[in-house]
Design an enzyme around this catalytic site. Structure first.
Site, PDB file in Angstrom:
ATOM      1  N   GLN A 259      19.696 -22.086  -1.772  1.00  0.00           N
ATOM      2  CA  GLN A 259      19.106 -21.856  -3.082  1.00  0.00           C
ATOM      3  C   GLN A 259      19.692 -22.817  -4.110  1.00  0.00           C
ATOM      4  OE1 GLN A 259      16.223 -20.427  -4.886  1.00  0.00           O
ATOM      5  NE2 GLN A 259      16.716 -19.533  -2.922  1.00  0.00           N
ATOM      6  N   HIS A 262      18.554 -26.578  -4.777  1.00  0.00           N
ATOM      7  CA  HIS A 262      17.277 -26.897  -5.437  1.00  0.00           C
ATOM      8  C   HIS A 262      17.497 -27.623  -6.754  1.00  0.00           C
ATOM      9  CE1 HIS A 262      13.786 -25.383  -3.375  1.00  0.00           C
ATOM     10  NE2 HIS A 262      14.415 -24.291  -3.022  1.00  0.00           N
ATOM     11  N   GLU A 327      14.032 -13.347  -7.771  1.00  0.00           N
ATOM     12  CA  GLU A 327      12.895 -14.011  -7.122  1.00  0.00           C
ATOM     13  C   GLU A 327      12.959 -13.756  -5.608  1.00  0.00           C
ATOM     14  OE1 GLU A 327      13.218 -18.229  -7.252  1.00  0.00           O
ATOM     15  OE2 GLU A 327      11.140 -18.595  -6.645  1.00  0.00           O
ATOM     16  N   HIS A 328      14.143 -14.010  -5.026  1.00  0.00           N
ATOM     17  CA  HIS A 328      14.365 -13.771  -3.596  1.00  0.00           C
ATOM     18  C   HIS A 328      15.495 -12.760  -3.439  1.00  0.00           C
ATOM     19  CE1 HIS A 328      13.149 -18.129  -3.892  1.00  0.00           C
ATOM     20  NE2 HIS A 328      12.248 -17.710  -3.039  1.00  0.00           N
ATOM     21  N   ASP A 361      10.345 -19.921   2.771  1.00  0.00           N
ATOM     22  CA  ASP A 361       9.923 -21.096   2.007  1.00  0.00           C
ATOM     23  C   ASP A 361       8.848 -21.884   2.750  1.00  0.00           C
ATOM     24  OD1 ASP A 361      11.525 -20.755  -0.175  1.00  0.00           O
ATOM     25  OD2 ASP A 361      13.173 -21.982   0.587  1.00  0.00           O
ATOM     26  N   HIS A 420     -22.793   1.397 -32.405  1.00  0.00           N
ATOM     27  CA  HIS A 420     -22.565   1.795 -31.016  1.00  0.00           C
ATOM     28  C   HIS A 420     -23.314   3.091 -30.721  1.00  0.00           C
ATOM     29  CE1 HIS A 420     -19.456  -1.214 -31.122  1.00  0.00           C
ATOM     30  NE2 HIS A 420     -18.987  -0.889 -29.925  1.00  0.00           N
TER      31      HIS A 420
END
Lengths: 430, 430
Positions: A259, A262, A327-328, A361, A420
């Protein structure tokens, strides 16, 4: 050194709040530049796109060379590493299979009053996929964005990818071909986003733009939102690993670094109930870093944003997980399934010691475009539904209108909307 | 006079493009003011909210009076008009029944390789619902926003509604009670949005904010997006009516005006293949306007944004409908179902002469929060999915990792992410 927290410490709540509040995104002041670029593309079309591409990508184009030809894509496929291309085919197939299950179903029913109500899902008419240039040009992301659109039934999928100084990543073009992308243009930046949103003589506009990009691309997507749909604006990637004493510290460390490599702004967090594992993982991270090609990036991420949180037991960490909304989320612990069942907020969950996040991934099947920066509290990863929309349908027969009309008239009048009420009353001679 | 277009005219394409490009939203410069308000609420909490409420709503509060008590809501129910309250119950029941069908299902399967992949839907942990004050304070909107959240299973639904000078709309409180709203606060504007997003001592923060509001509310929602989720930013309402010679011009006119009475920026469009109907509807609109309470608003909308488009036949109008992507599409024509089936872009469709759109606003069952300003090309009306999110789940056993691992390693290396590759390889002793 990553942050070390212990949930039993008196100062933990404040320290945890400060971890949650960490700002990892660099906000660059690009809005003014992007505003000018978008306006120029609206006014100048192809010529403006070509001008910016020359300036920013050092690439000289003509309108008929904006599009990457089928022959160029054929040639790119020939240049691809065979093993990588085969892996890409495996990935495409698995991603497609997983996402096919996400296709929603239409529904309609007529009730006792004679009211027919339902909904119908339709694919977007066209989608633009932004693919970054340079090192962040990932063929896997092409698949993750284009395959769900294809599964949704989008009839026109357009890809834009800058090719600085003319360099193309052949695997990116191969992924586009495998995923069924219909048109590819060698442009990028805010100018490509503007071209997709507003169209030019060469590039017909799309209904929605998806895909990752730098600060200019993100600002351009925000700016054209409304004119077209956009996907989420992704922040730096993040992983939270829940691990107990049985986890392998070397494996956990490898996942934390996968991770961290990245981006210096990525975030890797270990939550464990075992102080010995915490120490062993920290040591293993240092060992791995010694030989990792992207060690500089990974080390900076681990140093600045990494964290190890000690908890009395993993069950008690669930509220922390939900607050972080990672996220993960990897769970390498005895009762992985039981712990996962209690988590409310996570983009994706990886269960057990043999499911490193990197599998997800690439070839697991689920999408790797996932909510970051705590947005898993309120949003989902990319999927087929992002490329479809729902139209509701209502039909009354005369008897149904007689039955329901008086309630609609009462509410219209209660809201001060006599027009209406009348539109119903006039049909009932009321 | 509304715009009159004829699809057979040479100038039609240009005139239609200009109709599509019409800007109906007034963009007010409120961003700086909103930025200051949001910052003040983050820093000052309850005190800041109370201060702004005193300044903007002329209402003096203390922290313990921010929340509307259960007793006050009981009392409001007692004050409601019995007929309107009964209609609200009908509406709630029908909206709930329709939305129950939207609850998504979880899925999981293990494939031949031993990979278990799936997803799980969970409700958001909390939702804030903004309800405008004054004339735009619609009890029906409370139901349309809160009922889907309740059906989704959101455990905490919070409503904020400004009460200028202390005036509350009892039907709004009744709708909150009927819909199962858990907390109601008598605050509004950007300060209420900021309180929901960041929390105060009295108001716990929420995960997502939905509901309509003025320019300040819209700007505040845009600003807090990311910290929390938000729904769409709604533009002025619109209807497109497809009608043939058999349509009743009085009914069609009433429906055009029911839309136009919302707002001077609302838009009502008639598309017909019958010149006589076009003339009859235009005349009927004038007749209705003579007695409509909100005639001034409706007349301005019809004059400035209304349009009548003549087409050779209704089938050929489908591309025009898709380009406009109307929020509401009424089809009052012989083959209503067949025409509807060919439409790709519409927020909602009302079929046949006995389905005036006002039925859908109140008691049809489908949601009345729908995409405006051509955004039905890429988005859907509000529904249960807006209050849930999907977590993907992946689990490999050792054999599955051995089968898939090499492809992941190949792609990791192809993307220059050696740390990704290693996190897999280390588990396979590769």
């Amino acid at each position: 050194m990553p942050l070390r927290l212990d949930a039993r410490d008196a100062g933990f709540p404040a320290a945890f709040r400060s971890l949650l509040g960490m700002k990892r995104e660099v906000s660059e002041e690009v809005d003014d530049a992007v505003k000018a670029i978008v306006s120029a593309v609206i006014a100048g079309g192809d010529a403006a796109v070509i001008d910016y591409t020359s300036r920013f990508d050092g690439l000289s184009l003509t309108p008929d060379r904006l599009r990457v030809s089928d022959e160029e894509i054929d040639a790119a496929l020939d240049r691809c590493d065979a093993e990588a291309l085969a892996a890409l085919r495996v990935a495409r197939e698995r991603i497609e299979t997983y996402h096919r299950g996400q296709k929603p179903t239409d529904w309609s029913a007529t009730d006792a009053l004679g009211v027919t109500a339902g909904w119908r899902w339709t694919a977007l008419e066209s989608v633009g996929l932004y693919v970054p240039g340079g090192t962040a040009s990932y063929p896997s992301s092409v698949l993750m964005n284009a395959v769900p659109a294809k599964v949704a039934g989008v009839p026109r999928i357009v890809m834009v990818a800058p090719t600085p100084r003319g360099e193309t990543n052949p695997l990116v073009l191969a992924a586009a071909r495998l995923a069924g992308v219909d048109e590819v243009y060698r442009i990028g930046g805010a100018q490509a986003v503007a071209a997709l949103a507003y169209g030019t003589d060469t590039i017909a506009p799309v209904a929605k733009i998806v895909g990752p990009g730098n600060a200019y691309v993100a600002a351009a997507k925000r700016r054209v939102f409304g004119q077209v749909g956009i996907d989420m604006i992704a922040g730096p990637s993040e992983v939270l690993i829940l691990a107990d004493r049985d986890a392998n510290p070397d494996w956990v460390a490898a996942d934390l670094l996968a991770q961290a490599e990245h981006d210096t702004a990525a975030q890797s967090i270990l939550v464990t109930d075992d102080p010995a594992l915490a120490d062993a993982v920290e040591a293993a991270v240092e060992r791995h870093l010694a030989t990792l090609p992207r060690a500089e990036i990974a080390a900076a991420s681990w140093r600045d944003f990494g964290a190890i949180i000690l908890v009395p037991d993993l069950a008690s960490s669930i509220p922390l997980v939900d607050a972080i909304a990672p996220e993960h989320l990897e769970i390498e612990a005895a009762d992985a399934d039981g712990l996962a069942a209690r988590v409310r907020n996570a983009g994706s969950i990886f269960l057990g010691s043999h499911t490193p996040e990197a599998i997800g991934d690439y070839v697991g099947g689920p999408n790797h475009v996932l909510p970051t920066a705590r947005s898993a509290r309120f949003s989902s990863g990319l999927g087929v539904l992002d490329f479809m929309k729902r139209t509701s349908i209502l039909k009354c027969d005369p008897a149904a209108l007689r039955a329901l009309g008086p309630s609609a008239i009462a509410l219209g009048r209660a809201e001060g909307l006599e027009g209406h009420a009348r539109s119903v009353a006039i049909r009932l001679n009321l």
